[in-house]
Design a protein around this motif. Sequence first.
Motif, PDB file in Angstrom:
ATOM      1  N   MET A   1       0.854  -1.185   0.000  1.00 25.73           N
ATOM      2  CA  MET A   1       0.000   0.000   0.000  1.00 25.73           C
ATOM      3  C   MET A   1       0.889   1.234   0.000  1.00 25.73           C
ATOM      4  N   ALA A   2       0.571   2.160  -0.840  1.00 29.45           N
ATOM      5  CA  ALA A   2       1.341   3.406  -0.949  1.00 29.45           C
ATOM      6  C   ALA A   2       0.923   4.359   0.161  1.00 29.45           C
ATOM      7  N   THR A   3       1.768   4.458   1.205  1.00 29.57           N
ATOM      8  CA  THR A   3       1.433   5.341   2.323  1.00 29.57           C
ATOM      9  C   THR A   3       1.857   6.769   2.052  1.00 29.57           C
ATOM     10  N   GLY A   4       2.475   7.027   0.900  1.00 29.62           N
ATOM     11  CA  GLY A   4       2.868   8.379   0.544  1.00 29.62           C
ATOM     12  C   GLY A   4       1.707   9.212   0.031  1.00 29.62           C
ATOM     13  N   LEU A   5       0.546   8.606  -0.086  1.00 31.64           N
ATOM     14  CA  LEU A   5      -0.633   9.321  -0.562  1.00 31.64           C
ATOM     15  C   LEU A   5      -1.184  10.208   0.545  1.00 31.64           C
ATOM     16  N   ASP A   6      -1.844  11.299   0.146  1.00 33.49           N
ATOM     17  CA  ASP A   6      -2.455  12.147   1.169  1.00 33.49           C
ATOM     18  C   ASP A   6      -3.774  11.502   1.630  1.00 33.49           C
ATOM     19  N   ASP A   7      -4.344  12.065   2.684  1.00 34.31           N
ATOM     20  CA  ASP A   7      -5.531  11.488   3.299  1.00 34.31           C
ATOM     21  C   ASP A   7      -6.709  11.371   2.327  1.00 34.31           C
ATOM     22  N   LYS A   8      -6.942  12.412   1.551  1.00 27.27           N
ATOM     23  CA  LYS A   8      -8.078  12.377   0.619  1.00 27.27           C
ATOM     24  C   LYS A   8      -7.903  11.285  -0.428  1.00 27.27           C
ATOM     25  N   GLU A   9      -6.681  11.123  -0.918  1.00 27.65           N
ATOM     26  CA  GLU A   9      -6.417  10.070  -1.900  1.00 27.65           C
ATOM     27  C   GLU A   9      -6.628   8.691  -1.270  1.00 27.65           C
ATOM     28  N   LEU A  10      -6.143   8.521  -0.051  1.00 28.73           N
ATOM     29  CA  LEU A  10      -6.322   7.239   0.634  1.00 28.73           C
ATOM     30  C   LEU A  10      -7.787   6.924   0.866  1.00 28.73           C
ATOM     31  N   LEU A  11      -8.538   7.917   1.335  1.00 31.21           N
ATOM     32  CA  LEU A  11      -9.949   7.676   1.603  1.00 31.21           C
ATOM     33  C   LEU A  11     -10.702   7.377   0.306  1.00 31.21           C
ATOM     34  N   GLY A  12     -10.334   8.070  -0.759  1.00 27.32           N
ATOM     35  CA  GLY A  12     -10.943   7.780  -2.057  1.00 27.32           C
ATOM     36  C   GLY A  12     -10.652   6.358  -2.504  1.00 27.32           C
ATOM     37  N   ARG A  13      -9.413   5.923  -2.329  1.00 30.88           N
ATOM     38  CA  ARG A  13      -9.054   4.548  -2.688  1.00 30.88           C
ATOM     39  C   ARG A  13      -9.729   3.534  -1.778  1.00 30.88           C
ATOM     40  N   GLU A  22      -6.036   1.503   6.060  1.00 33.92           N
ATOM     41  CA  GLU A  22      -5.096   1.261   7.156  1.00 33.92           C
ATOM     42  C   GLU A  22      -4.139   2.416   7.432  1.00 33.92           C
ATOM     43  N   PRO A  23      -3.552   3.055   6.415  1.00 35.76           N
ATOM     44  CA  PRO A  23      -2.664   4.192   6.725  1.00 35.76           C
ATOM     45  C   PRO A  23      -3.395   5.346   7.420  1.00 35.76           C
ATOM     46  N   LEU A  24      -4.678   5.514   7.145  1.00 36.02           N
ATOM     47  CA  LEU A  24      -5.448   6.556   7.843  1.00 36.02           C
ATOM     48  C   LEU A  24      -5.543   6.235   9.326  1.00 36.02           C
ATOM     49  N   VAL A  25      -5.761   4.979   9.640  1.00 40.12           N
ATOM     50  CA  VAL A  25      -5.825   4.547  11.039  1.00 40.12           C
ATOM     51  C   VAL A  25      -4.484   4.821  11.718  1.00 40.12           C
ATOM     52  N   THR A  58     -18.736   4.459   6.762  1.00 39.18           N
ATOM     53  CA  THR A  58     -19.273   5.659   6.096  1.00 39.18           C
ATOM     54  C   THR A  58     -18.251   6.343   5.196  1.00 39.18           C
ATOM     55  N   ARG A  59     -17.153   5.661   4.899  1.00 34.84           N
ATOM     56  CA  ARG A  59     -16.060   6.281   4.139  1.00 34.84           C
ATOM     57  C   ARG A  59     -16.499   6.810   2.783  1.00 34.84           C
ATOM     58  N   ARG A  60     -17.495   6.195   2.169  1.00 32.34           N
ATOM     59  CA  ARG A  60     -17.963   6.657   0.857  1.00 32.34           C
ATOM     60  C   ARG A  60     -18.739   7.966   0.967  1.00 32.34           C
ATOM     61  N   GLY A  61     -19.166   8.317   2.162  1.00 33.72           N
ATOM     62  CA  GLY A  61     -19.915   9.551   2.372  1.00 33.72           C
ATOM     63  C   GLY A  61     -19.049  10.778   2.600  1.00 33.72           C
ATOM     64  N   PHE A  62     -17.734  10.597   2.644  1.00 30.21           N
ATOM     65  CA  PHE A  62     -16.841  11.739   2.844  1.00 30.21           C
ATOM     66  C   PHE A  62     -16.946  12.680   1.652  1.00 30.21           C
ATOM     67  N   ASP A  63     -17.111  13.964   1.954  1.00 30.83           N
ATOM     68  CA  ASP A  63     -17.198  14.985   0.909  1.00 30.83           C
ATOM     69  C   ASP A  63     -15.965  15.875   1.002  1.00 30.83           C
ATOM     70  N   PRO A  64     -15.025  15.749   0.059  1.00 34.27           N
ATOM     71  CA  PRO A  64     -13.792  16.543   0.135  1.00 34.27           C
ATOM     72  C   PRO A  64     -14.029  18.042   0.028  1.00 34.27           C
ATOM     73  N   ASP A  65     -15.165  18.443  -0.486  1.00 32.66           N
ATOM     74  CA  ASP A  65     -15.474  19.872  -0.571  1.00 32.66           C
ATOM     75  C   ASP A  65     -15.819  20.472   0.791  1.00 32.66           C
ATOM     76  N   ARG A  66     -16.106  19.624   1.769  1.00 32.00           N
ATOM     77  CA  ARG A  66     -16.494  20.119   3.096  1.00 32.00           C
ATOM     78  C   ARG A  66     -15.311  20.234   4.051  1.00 32.00           C
ATOM     79  N   GLY A  67     -14.138  19.758   3.650  1.00 32.28           N
ATOM     80  CA  GLY A  67     -12.985  19.898   4.528  1.00 32.28           C
ATOM     81  C   GLY A  67     -12.048  18.717   4.431  1.00 32.28           C
ATOM     82  N   SER A  68     -11.120  18.689   5.364  1.00 34.22           N
ATOM     83  CA  SER A  68     -10.082  17.663   5.368  1.00 34.22           C
ATOM     84  C   SER A  68     -10.607  16.344   5.929  1.00 34.22           C
ATOM     85  N   VAL A  69      -9.884  15.288   5.636  1.00 35.08           N
ATOM     86  CA  VAL A  69     -10.213  13.975   6.194  1.00 35.08           C
ATOM     87  C   VAL A  69     -10.078  14.031   7.719  1.00 35.08           C
ATOM     88  N   ARG A  70      -9.062  14.732   8.196  1.00 37.68           N
ATOM     89  CA  ARG A  70      -8.846  14.846   9.648  1.00 37.68           C
ATOM     90  C   ARG A  70     -10.059  15.486  10.328  1.00 37.68           C
TER      91      ARG A  70
END
Length: 184
Positions: A1-13, A22-25, A58-70
């Motif tokens: 798994m590429a942990t060099g991705l940012d949070d939004k990319e990871l959550l999208g994947r 897992e890297p988000l955890v 609920t990971r599919r419900g994340f809206d990147p337009d509303r803010g950061s993954v954090r």
Amino acid sequence: MATGLDDKELLGRAARDPDAFEPLVERHSRALHGYFARRAPGAADDLLAELWLQAYATRRGFDPDRGSVRAWLFGVARNVLSAHWRRIAATRPDVMRGSGDDDPWEAVDDRLVAAAVAPKLRALLTRLPPDERELLLLVAWEQLTPSEAAAVVGIPAATARTRLHRARNRMRAGAPLDRTGGPA
């Protein structure tokens, strides 16, 4: 798994590939555990586990337009904590939120450099309106930006900055407050 991705990319994947979660955890568990430990020390581990279950579900419900993954994760954490307090109130009506075994202040007091400030700080925090207090704690304790804290609380960023400014001024001044948050 590429942990060099940012949070939004990871959550999208993670919507397609569960291993991408897992890297988000790994990145955010420490901060989120601290959030729970300061608010419900005896239940922090269980609440963190519940948070990750809900966030994954609920990971599919994340809206990147509303803010950061954090910020989204802290919003999920806030919902998990609210549900925890509701369960306690429903099953143990004699126990008030933030009292007895669930009171995080003893642990906080132990870490304060100036113990003499703790009672006044506690009193001032409890007198702040709930949204102002939550914003202040999210920024001070959880190191969120005011915009991220706004997303957690569910208010516009400009409103959060205004409330945060007001809360900081009230805390600095030590001014008496009434329950509505206005001057006493």
